[in-house]
Structures are given as structure tokens and as C-alpha cells.
Design a protein around this motif. Sequence first.
Motif, mmCIF file in Angstrom:
data_model
loop_
_atom_site.group_PDB
_atom_site.id
_atom_site.type_symbol
_atom_site.label_atom_id
_atom_site.label_comp_id
_atom_site.label_asym_id
_atom_site.label_seq_id
_atom_site.Cartn_x
_atom_site.Cartn_y
_atom_site.Cartn_z
ATOM 1 N N GLU A 146 -12.333 -8.436 -1.366
ATOM 2 C CA GLU A 146 -11.860 -7.115 -1.791
ATOM 3 C C GLU A 146 -10.865 -6.548 -0.787
ATOM 4 O O GLU A 146 -9.828 -5.992 -1.171
ATOM 5 N N LYS A 147 -11.157 -6.699 0.480
ATOM 6 C CA LYS A 147 -10.276 -6.154 1.513
ATOM 7 C C LYS A 147 -8.902 -6.813 1.467
ATOM 8 O O LYS A 147 -7.865 -6.133 1.543
ATOM 9 N N ALA A 148 -8.873 -8.122 1.335
ATOM 10 C CA ALA A 148 -7.592 -8.835 1.316
ATOM 11 C C ALA A 148 -6.749 -8.415 0.115
ATOM 12 O O ALA A 148 -5.530 -8.205 0.235
ATOM 13 N N GLU A 149 -7.383 -8.281 -1.030
ATOM 14 C CA GLU A 149 -6.617 -7.907 -2.224
ATOM 15 C C GLU A 149 -6.144 -6.461 -2.153
ATOM 16 O O GLU A 149 -5.008 -6.149 -2.541
ATOM 17 N N LEU A 150 -6.975 -5.564 -1.658
ATOM 18 C CA LEU A 150 -6.549 -4.170 -1.511
ATOM 19 C C LEU A 150 -5.421 -4.050 -0.491
ATOM 20 O O LEU A 150 -4.506 -3.237 -0.663
ATOM 21 N N GLU A 151 -5.476 -4.836 0.557
ATOM 22 C CA GLU A 151 -4.371 -4.856 1.525
ATOM 23 C C GLU A 151 -3.065 -5.220 0.818
ATOM 24 O O GLU A 151 -2.017 -4.614 1.075
ATOM 25 N N ARG A 152 -3.122 -6.204 -0.065
ATOM 26 C CA ARG A 152 -1.925 -6.641 -0.785
ATOM 27 C C ARG A 152 -1.417 -5.565 -1.739
ATOM 28 O O ARG A 152 -0.215 -5.278 -1.800
ATOM 29 N N LEU A 153 -2.338 -4.963 -2.464
ATOM 30 C CA LEU A 153 -1.949 -3.960 -3.463
ATOM 31 C C LEU A 153 -1.451 -2.674 -2.814
ATOM 32 O O LEU A 153 -0.547 -2.017 -3.333
ATOM 33 N N ALA A 154 -2.048 -2.302 -1.686
ATOM 34 C CA ALA A 154 -1.780 -0.994 -1.079
ATOM 35 C C ALA A 154 -0.334 -0.811 -0.672
ATOM 36 O O ALA A 154 0.161 0.327 -0.611
ATOM 37 N N VAL A 155 0.367 -1.890 -0.370
ATOM 38 C CA VAL A 155 1.750 -1.770 0.095
ATOM 39 C C VAL A 155 2.765 -1.813 -1.043
ATOM 40 O O VAL A 155 3.970 -1.664 -0.797
ATOM 41 N N GLN A 156 2.300 -1.991 -2.271
ATOM 42 C CA GLN A 156 3.242 -2.013 -3.390
ATOM 43 C C GLN A 156 3.853 -0.627 -3.562
ATOM 44 O O GLN A 156 3.179 0.400 -3.389
ATOM 45 N N PRO A 157 5.153 -0.559 -3.900
ATOM 46 C CA PRO A 157 5.861 0.726 -3.853
ATOM 47 C C PRO A 157 5.349 1.787 -4.806
ATOM 48 O O PRO A 157 5.443 2.979 -4.504
ATOM 49 N N ARG A 158 4.785 1.410 -5.944
ATOM 50 C CA ARG A 158 4.316 2.425 -6.887
ATOM 51 C C ARG A 158 2.826 2.730 -6.722
ATOM 52 O O ARG A 158 2.262 3.515 -7.468
ATOM 53 N N VAL A 159 2.204 2.107 -5.737
ATOM 54 C CA VAL A 159 0.859 2.508 -5.310
ATOM 55 C C VAL A 159 1.040 3.614 -4.288
ATOM 56 O O VAL A 159 1.593 3.390 -3.212
ATOM 57 N N VAL A 160 0.598 4.823 -4.629
ATOM 58 C CA VAL A 160 0.935 5.995 -3.823
ATOM 59 C C VAL A 160 -0.253 6.588 -3.079
ATOM 60 O O VAL A 160 -0.102 7.582 -2.377
ATOM 61 N N ALA A 161 -1.436 5.990 -3.226
ATOM 62 C CA ALA A 161 -2.612 6.514 -2.521
ATOM 63 C C ALA A 161 -3.671 5.436 -2.412
ATOM 64 O O ALA A 161 -3.683 4.464 -3.182
ATOM 65 N N TRP A 200 -13.459 1.739 6.266
ATOM 66 C CA TRP A 200 -12.394 0.737 6.108
ATOM 67 C C TRP A 200 -11.222 1.317 5.307
ATOM 68 O O TRP A 200 -10.061 1.103 5.663
ATOM 69 N N HIS A 201 -11.505 2.039 4.251
ATOM 70 C CA HIS A 201 -10.441 2.649 3.440
ATOM 71 C C HIS A 201 -9.664 3.701 4.246
ATOM 72 O O HIS A 201 -8.451 3.834 4.085
ATOM 73 N N ILE A 202 -10.360 4.446 5.095
ATOM 74 C CA ILE A 202 -9.667 5.411 5.955
ATOM 75 C C ILE A 202 -8.662 4.678 6.842
ATOM 76 O O ILE A 202 -7.507 5.095 6.982
ATOM 77 N N ASP A 203 -9.102 3.582 7.420
ATOM 78 C CA ASP A 203 -8.207 2.807 8.282
ATOM 79 C C ASP A 203 -7.024 2.252 7.490
ATOM 80 O O ASP A 203 -5.874 2.288 7.965
ATOM 81 N N LEU A 204 -7.280 1.747 6.295
ATOM 82 C CA LEU A 204 -6.192 1.241 5.447
ATOM 83 C C LEU A 204 -5.188 2.337 5.145
ATOM 84 O O LEU A 204 -3.974 2.123 5.223
ATOM 85 N N SER A 205 -5.677 3.514 4.789
ATOM 86 C CA SER A 205 -4.792 4.646 4.501
ATOM 87 C C SER A 205 -3.869 4.939 5.667
ATOM 88 O O SER A 205 -2.661 5.156 5.494
ATOM 89 N N LYS A 206 -4.426 4.918 6.857
ATOM 90 C CA LYS A 206 -3.614 5.200 8.047
ATOM 91 C C LYS A 206 -2.622 4.072 8.330
ATOM 92 O O LYS A 206 -1.476 4.326 8.712
ATOM 93 N N ARG A 207 -3.038 2.845 8.119
ATOM 94 C CA ARG A 207 -2.156 1.716 8.406
ATOM 95 C C ARG A 207 -0.974 1.639 7.451
ATOM 96 O O ARG A 207 0.137 1.280 7.864
ATOM 97 N N VAL A 208 -1.195 1.953 6.176
ATOM 98 C CA VAL A 208 -0.090 1.858 5.204
ATOM 99 C C VAL A 208 0.646 3.185 5.046
ATOM 100 O O VAL A 208 1.672 3.252 4.360
ATOM 101 N N GLY A 209 0.120 4.262 5.650
ATOM 102 C CA GLY A 209 0.800 5.555 5.588
ATOM 103 C C GLY A 209 0.784 6.198 4.223
ATOM 104 O O GLY A 209 1.740 6.879 3.832
#
Length: 273
Positions: A92-107, A131-140
Motif C-alpha cells: 500500500e505504501k509503495a503504491e500510494l507513494e507512486r500515486l501521490a506525486v501525480q499532478p492531478r492528485v491534490v491531497a 505515515w500519511h502525515i509524513d507522505l503529505s509533508k514529503r510530497v507537499g
Amino acid sequence: MTDKRERPPVPEALPAPVIDAHTHLDACGAVDAAGVAELLDRANAAGVSHVITVADDLKAAQWAAEASTWDPRVYAAVAVHPTRTSTFGDVEKAELERLAVQPRVVAIGETGLDYYWDYSPPAAQHEAFRWHIDLSKRVGKPLMIHDRDAHEDILKVLEAEGAPSTVVFHCFSGDADFARRCVDAGYVLSFAGPVTFKNARALQEAARLVPRDQLLVETDAPFLTPHPFRGRPNEPYCVNYTVRDLATLRGEDLSELCVAVTRNAQRVFGLDY
């Protein structure tokens, strides 16, 4: 007698367009681009110009990210819902990492804590939330919070981990005191259908005090249909009913409130239109 399976009527368009800041287009019945377009066409007729479709599990996150590329009126948020975190792991973490940086994913959302349903152990929820808090901060990208019967622990985790620069409490459910604490922390509060319910006195008191620049509106469709259609299917166009009630509740001009919540959504989520 009204059929509870029947959608509420599409209301007269709002005087200025608004954004449904949290919906679930897949759960509203959309399966492909044509279904998404049908939902958005109805929303547009009511003055709802754009939506953010939100995931609650990995499959929904993949769908939301893809759906955001089918229609320019759709953006996405991705996460695993706290009630689905009992098996939250590396896949789940690896896939969310991939999806989170897509340009139309905004949150990153919806994530948080849910003590109402007994589907995931609290320890698993807390670990995933951090973990999600950290992801949010890493991808801005903003963090979209699900908070059910967990107000104090949500704030404690955000404080302990260090909150991202933008935090949105989706379907805000607290009272005036909790709203003040969230506002003072700089968080954004998003109100859904429950703020229109006749028995929601504490929630309505909270909605009155939120500064205009920290306010969003949403449906959380297909759930939480606004009054007087409670119990019937919800869709993004129904945010029209909620924003009208909010304007009356707050003693504000409807046009001005529509403009304000739209500007807030554009700023909070960095929307590109």
C-alpha cells in the motif's frame, strides 16, 4: 410517498460556482469516463464546477487518480482510510507513494482516526496516520483528515508528528470549542450535509465561528445528503443545498460565500484552473 432511492432534485444553480471539496465518485456509481461526466454535468447544472474525488482503499486510490485524468473538472485525493488499515503495509505504501506525486492528485486523504467502527485496531490506525502525515509533508500536498469520535487523539498525533503546512478536516464534526482549536492551529474546516441537519446545534455553532478563509464545503457523497433529503442518495450537485444553508446560518451573502469557498479550495489544493 418519496422513494428513498430517488435522487434529490437538482436545485437552481448557485450565483457563483463552488467546488465539492470531498466526494467519492466511484461510490456514487461512476465506473468510467462517461459515468464521471454524467455526475459532473449534473453538478455543473447546480453551479458546482469541480470536485475532488477521494479514496478509501488502494483500489479506490488507483481509480481516483485515473478518473482525475478523464475529466478536467475532477481532481483526486489518495490514501487508505483508517478503517482499512489493519493490513496496511509495504504494498500500500509503495503504491500510494507512486500515486501521490501525480499532478492531478491534490491531497493525501482521507486519513486519520475512526473510533466509531471496530474495523481496524487503534494501533494500526495510528501507525498509518503517522505515515500519511509524513507522505503529505514529503510530497507537499494537503492532508485530508477523517476524524470520527477521535478529536483529541487527532490533535495529539498532528502535534507530535508536526502537522503538514495544510490540514483539512473533512466533514468537520466537532463542536465550537474544537473548531476554535482547529482554527487557531491554522487548519481548514470542511462542512458537509450534517451541518444542515435540524438536530446539529453544536455543529452549526462551530460553523458560525470559522473564519471565511478557513472554510470549505463538500458532500462526502454518496453519504450524508443534506436536509431535507437526508437518507436519499447524495451527489456532488447537492453541495448546492449545503452552501445555501451555510450562508443563512452564518448570515452571509450567498454569492460572496460561494466566491470565498471556491477561492479557498483553489488555494488549499493548488487547483490549476
